[in-house]
Design a protein around this motif. Structure first.
Motif, PDB file in Angstrom:
ATOM      1  N   ARG A 243      -7.624  -9.905  -8.358  1.00 42.97           N
ATOM      2  CA  ARG A 243      -6.254 -10.388  -8.226  1.00 42.97           C
ATOM      3  C   ARG A 243      -6.035 -10.879  -6.801  1.00 42.97           C
ATOM      4  NH1 ARG A 243      -2.067  -5.269  -7.728  1.00 42.97           N
ATOM      5  NH2 ARG A 243      -2.866  -4.453  -5.767  1.00 42.97           N
ATOM      6  N   PRO A 244      -5.071 -11.799  -6.614  1.00 43.00           N
ATOM      7  CA  PRO A 244      -4.791 -12.249  -5.259  1.00 43.00           C
ATOM      8  C   PRO A 244      -4.052 -11.179  -4.460  1.00 43.00           C
ATOM      9  CG  PRO A 244      -3.205 -13.193  -6.789  1.00 43.00           C
ATOM     10  CD  PRO A 244      -4.241 -12.467  -7.618  1.00 43.00           C
ATOM     11  N   ALA A 245      -4.110 -11.276  -3.153  1.00 41.61           N
ATOM     12  CA  ALA A 245      -3.260 -10.452  -2.306  1.00 41.61           C
ATOM     13  C   ALA A 245      -1.838 -10.982  -2.404  1.00 41.61           C
ATOM     14  CB  ALA A 245      -3.755 -10.502  -0.867  1.00 41.61           C
ATOM     15  N   VAL A 246      -0.853 -10.096  -2.203  1.00 39.45           N
ATOM     16  CA  VAL A 246       0.552 -10.487  -2.299  1.00 39.45           C
ATOM     17  C   VAL A 246       1.297  -9.951  -1.081  1.00 39.45           C
ATOM     18  CG1 VAL A 246       2.692 -10.372  -3.648  1.00 39.45           C
ATOM     19  CG2 VAL A 246       0.478 -10.453  -4.827  1.00 39.45           C
ATOM     20  N   LEU A 247       1.996 -10.839  -0.391  1.00 40.54           N
ATOM     21  CA  LEU A 247       2.948 -10.449   0.654  1.00 40.54           C
ATOM     22  C   LEU A 247       4.320 -10.521   0.001  1.00 40.54           C
ATOM     23  CD1 LEU A 247       3.541  -9.754   3.622  1.00 40.54           C
ATOM     24  CD2 LEU A 247       3.696 -12.213   4.079  1.00 40.54           C
ATOM     25  N   LEU A 248       4.868  -9.357  -0.355  1.00 39.24           N
ATOM     26  CA  LEU A 248       6.071  -9.270  -1.180  1.00 39.24           C
ATOM     27  C   LEU A 248       7.266  -8.890  -0.320  1.00 39.24           C
ATOM     28  CD1 LEU A 248       7.456  -9.174  -3.984  1.00 39.24           C
ATOM     29  CD2 LEU A 248       6.694  -6.791  -4.159  1.00 39.24           C
ATOM     30  N   VAL A 249       8.190  -9.820  -0.144  1.00 43.25           N
ATOM     31  CA  VAL A 249       9.424  -9.549   0.587  1.00 43.25           C
ATOM     32  C   VAL A 249      10.460  -9.039  -0.404  1.00 43.25           C
ATOM     33  CG1 VAL A 249      11.320 -10.581   1.901  1.00 43.25           C
ATOM     34  CG2 VAL A 249       8.957 -11.292   2.342  1.00 43.25           C
ATOM     35  N   THR A 250      11.020  -7.872  -0.132  1.00 46.60           N
ATOM     36  CA  THR A 250      12.007  -7.302  -1.044  1.00 46.60           C
ATOM     37  C   THR A 250      12.947  -6.379  -0.281  1.00 46.60           C
ATOM     38  OG1 THR A 250      12.327  -5.992  -3.065  1.00 46.60           O
ATOM     39  CG2 THR A 250      10.468  -5.383  -1.670  1.00 46.60           C
ATOM     40  N   HIS A 251      14.180  -6.271  -0.765  1.00 48.92           N
ATOM     41  CA  HIS A 251      15.110  -5.287  -0.211  1.00 48.92           C
ATOM     42  C   HIS A 251      15.126  -4.024  -1.058  1.00 48.92           C
ATOM     43  CE1 HIS A 251      17.420  -7.130  -3.463  1.00 48.92           C
ATOM     44  NE2 HIS A 251      18.082  -5.998  -3.498  1.00 48.92           N
ATOM     45  N   ASP A 252      14.376  -4.034  -2.159  1.00 48.81           N
ATOM     46  CA  ASP A 252      14.422  -2.973  -3.165  1.00 48.81           C
ATOM     47  C   ASP A 252      13.247  -2.013  -2.966  1.00 48.81           C
ATOM     48  OD1 ASP A 252      14.392  -1.423  -5.499  1.00 48.81           O
ATOM     49  OD2 ASP A 252      15.132  -3.051  -6.746  1.00 48.81           O
ATOM     50  N   LEU A 253      13.541  -0.805  -2.501  1.00 44.77           N
ATOM     51  CA  LEU A 253      12.470   0.174  -2.299  1.00 44.77           C
ATOM     52  C   LEU A 253      11.843   0.605  -3.618  1.00 44.77           C
ATOM     53  CD1 LEU A 253      13.721   2.569   0.516  1.00 44.77           C
ATOM     54  CD2 LEU A 253      12.357   0.503   0.698  1.00 44.77           C
ATOM     55  N   GLY A 254      12.600   0.544  -4.716  1.00 47.72           N
ATOM     56  CA  GLY A 254      12.030   0.871  -6.017  1.00 47.72           C
ATOM     57  C   GLY A 254      10.930  -0.105  -6.396  1.00 47.72           C
ATOM     58  N   VAL A 255      11.139  -1.378  -6.105  1.00 44.98           N
ATOM     59  CA  VAL A 255      10.105  -2.394  -6.342  1.00 44.98           C
ATOM     60  C   VAL A 255       8.893  -2.120  -5.454  1.00 44.98           C
ATOM     61  CG1 VAL A 255       9.552  -4.840  -5.997  1.00 44.98           C
ATOM     62  CG2 VAL A 255      11.669  -4.183  -7.166  1.00 44.98           C
ATOM     63  N   ALA A 256       9.144  -1.797  -4.192  1.00 41.01           N
ATOM     64  CA  ALA A 256       8.031  -1.496  -3.284  1.00 41.01           C
ATOM     65  C   ALA A 256       7.224  -0.305  -3.782  1.00 41.01           C
ATOM     66  CB  ALA A 256       8.564  -1.237  -1.879  1.00 41.01           C
TER      67      ALA A 256
END
Length: 325
Positions: free
Chosen positions: A196-209
């Motif tokens: 899978r590719p690497a992902v730089l995920l910007v989010t304000h949601d700690l649940g998603v993190a």
């Protein structure tokens, strides 16, 4: 192995520095979630990696992809890596989809080097892979004929059609309902077959993190506050700011008590206080916090913490926001 290496990244807009000396790595196949309140500099960091800063923005520091320096490179260099080695998934799919061209044509354009027939087949296959029903027919439709969730899937198909090594995703599912949000994030950062590719995920949601990230980078006022393995950082945060974010998450069971909250609001980028930018809101701030800006330091478990009070707190940082029993 490190895929993306960012060192001392600084980004200024209209003469004001928004991102202030940020450093981090992203390994091959890893998902790094960048979290923090609005105004922390998360989106500017993502766009700096892509070389897509707004007009007038200024950037310094080092951004290396596969060991290749991108910071300060001319646009033609970024064009060689965008789409092929690094791809972008924004929050608003309509910001990247042309309203006057069929969706399939837009995907095929990304792989036009393969020839018209193969590029079209590749575009249809990419739409099918992200769950667009009847992909061969829907590929001839225009973006306004897709639902919001389908448009976002189409953007993911566009981002992945060239099998990039890194996907930069800036709040990719925030505007969608919870079911669609889960589907979109599963496509981007969920487990899958093969590499899978690497992902730089910007989010304000700690649940998603917590659900999707291998590691977490917490930002405040343009700087790193804490980083490390997602499970370790979110279960036992060591910086008071991270503790406040985690403590404010709703519990699974209904308690009837108000959620803890971080007092005040983040400072404006051009009006930062002396010392630690979080000190005016921090329940554990000491004199040193108001005089000197803390620098990131090793905190064990492959973690970094930028806090003068790290190691001096009696318990986890979340305890600062909870009333004693």
């Amino acid at each position: 192995m490190t895929l993306l290496r960012v060192r001392e990244l600084r980004v200024g807009v209209a003469g004001t520095e928004i991102v202030r000396g940020l450093s981090f790595d992203v390994a091959h196949g890893e998902t790094l979630a960048v979290v923090g309140e609005s105004g922390a500099g998360k989106s500017l960091t993502a766009r700096a990696v892509l070389g897509l800063l707004p007009p007038g923005a200024r950037m310094s520091g080092s951004v290396r992809l596969d060991g290749r320096e991108l910071s300060g490179a001319p646009e033609r260099v970024y064009r060689q890596v965008r789409g092929r080695r690094i791809a972008f998934v924004p929050q608003d799919a309509l910001s990247v989809l042309s309203p006057v061209h069929p969706v399939g044509d837009q995907l095929a354009l990304a792989v036009r080097r393969l020839g018209r027939k193969r590029a079209w087949e590749r575009a249809v296959a990419a739409l099918d892979r992200v769950g667009i029903p009847d992909a061969a027919r829907r590929a001839r439709a225009y973006p306004h004929e897709f639902s919001g969730g389908m448009r976002q899937r189409a953007v993911i198909a566009m981002a992945t059609v060239n099998d990039p090594a890194l996907i930069v995703a800036d709040e990719p599912a925030t505007a969608l309902d919870p079911v669609l949000q889960t589907r979109i994030l599963d496509l981007l950062a969920g487990p899958g077959e093969g590499e899978r590719p690497a992902v730089l995920l910007v989010t304000h949601d700690l649940g998603v993190a917590a659900a999707y990230a291998d590691r977490v980078l917490v930002m405040y006022a343009g700087r790193l506050v804490e980083s490390g393995p997602a499970r370790a950082v979110l279960r036992r945060p060591r910086a008071p700011y991270t503790g406040g974010l985690v403590a404010s998450l709703p519990p699974r069971e209904v308690t009837g008590r108000p959620l803890p909250a971080i007092a005040g609001a983040p400072p404006a980028p051009g009006a930062l206080p002396p010392g630690c930018a979080f000190a005016p809101r921090c329940p554990a701030a000491a004199d040193a916090c108001r005089d000197q800006e803390p620098q990131p330091r090793e905190a064990g478990e492959n973690r970094l913490v930028a806090c003068h009070r790290f190691g001096q707190l009696p318990g986890p940082a979340t305890d600062l926001y909870r009333e004693p029993a």
